[in-house]
Design a protein around this motif. Structure first.
Motif, short mmCIF file in Angstrom:
data_model
loop_
_atom_site.label_atom_id
_atom_site.label_comp_id
_atom_site.label_asym_id
_atom_site.label_seq_id
_atom_site.Cartn_x
_atom_site.Cartn_y
_atom_site.Cartn_z
N LYS A 152 0.59 -0.56 1.51
CA LYS A 152 1.21 0.83 1.17
C LYS A 152 0.47 2.05 1.94
O LYS A 152 -0.81 2.05 1.40
N SER A 159 -0.57 5.86 2.08
CA SER A 159 -0.50 6.98 1.28
C SER A 159 -1.41 8.10 1.70
O SER A 159 -2.38 8.02 2.09
N ASP A 205 4.04 7.96 0.72
CA ASP A 205 3.71 6.70 0.10
C ASP A 205 4.69 5.54 0.50
O ASP A 205 5.75 5.61 0.21
N PRO A 232 5.50 1.52 2.79
CA PRO A 232 5.19 0.61 3.01
C PRO A 232 4.98 0.47 4.43
O PRO A 232 5.75 0.95 5.09
#
Length: 342
Positions: free
Chosen positions: A218, A220, A231, A233
């Protein structure tokens, strides 16, 4: 590769335990300890905050007459609303607009600023510049009203000329395929496209992206412009492309000299890559729009688009939901016509 220089005003030393320590030191101001290693996200977050807080006193502030637009602007530039709320690039853009306003009207009484005068200023500008002027003035006027410098909002009811264009062109799937055909996987040009398209974020954020921002698949970060957290994927196409590139650099995208791009420098380079693919009308920002349309066509709601792309208001996201609905409805109408004529 030569070691990267420390950020300005950063001083380093090794303590008696052999641990490197870093401090922000500026003449006439108190030293501040900086966490982590230079250029790391943890370090830069504190460094940029301290840099803003330790800004030098505005030149000429002591000679400025109280109650004038000059004095009010100095107060606004030093306020939390300006230094903390706005990204550095937004501060620079809005300050340039406000300074032009200040040159012509700085000696006038801020309490006498009224809607007719501002409307006359706006009427002399091009449509896009009119809107940028209001954005810059909005924060300044809010600052003045919150401190009782003015009683009535002079921006209320402001009229603009109609925009002739809808901004940056949104890439089509055919144009994306054309770029991919010209720039093969494993090239820096292809990585740039995948970062822009698969994350859907602006060039100012894409140039900062690196492996240090990824945990458990992920990505972020916070948007540089608005400080909104996102955030998301790592999509398979992007992850596969990243795996083809060196893992030694802090940023995914680096210049020929091994340094991260600036947002402007990356924009210029991406312009070259688009031209090489004969996509002279396409830009980096157009891929952010294409990403939003892709998500919407796959059923993403306006709130999901806000979460993915880091938008603050639902209006920014809803336009892409509406665009996706328009495309789907047109395709549905076409299918019905083919069925009836068959």
């Amino acid at each position: 590769m030569k070691p990267r220089k420390l950020p300005r005003y950063t001083h380093a030393y090794v303590d008696r335990h052999g641990t490197p320590r870093f401090y922000f030191r500026r003449a006439g101001q108190k030293s501040v300890a900086l966490p982590g290693l230079p250029w790391s996200p943890q370090f830069m977050e504190v460094y940029e905050r301290v840099l803003r807080e330790c800004a030098p006193i505005e030149i000429g502030a002591k000679r400025t007459k109280p109650g004038t637009i000059n004095a009010a602007l100095i107060g606004y530039y030093q306020s939390i609303e300006f230094t903390e709320t706005l990204a550095r690039s937004t501060q620079q853009n809005r300050r340039a607009i406000l300074e032009a306003f200040r040159v012509e009207h700085g000696d006038k009484r801020v309490a006498l600023m009224h809607a007719t005068a501002l409307q006359n200023i706006v009427n002399r500008k091009r449509p896009a510049a009119q809107r940028n002027f209001k954005k810059a003035m909005r924060g300044f006027i809010d600052h003045c009203m919150s401190r009782n410098l003015i009683k009535v909002d002079p921006l209320e009811g402001m009229k603009f000329s109609k925009m002739k264009t809808k901004g940056h062109h949104t890439w089509t799937e055919e144009e994306i395929a054309q770029y991919q055909k010209r720039h093969a996987s494993g090239t820096k040009a292809r990585l740039a496209l995948e970062l822009l398209l698969q994350t859907g974020h602006a060039r100012a954020d894409v140039v900062r992206m690196g492996r240090q921002h990824v945990r458990n698949g992920k990505l972020s970060m916070r948007r540089q412009k608005t400080n909104v957290q996102f955030d998301i994927p790592m999509l398979p196409d992007l992850a596969n492309e990243i795996d083809l590139h060196p893992k030694t650099d802090l940023a995914y995208l680096v210049t020929e000299h091994g340094k991260p791009f600036t947002a402007a420098g990356f924009g210029n380079k991406f312009r070259e890559w688009c031209d090489q693919a004969e996509l002279h009308h396409c830009s980096a920002h157009g891929l952010r729009k294409a990403s939003a349309v892709r998500h919407a066509l796959n059923g993403a709601s306006a709130f999901e688009l806000m979460a993915w792309h880091g938008w603050k208001t639902i209006g920014e996201a809803q336009r892409y939901v509406d665009e996706a609905n328009r495309i789907r409805l047109a395709e549905s109408a076409g299918a019905k016509m083919r069925t009836s004529s068959g």
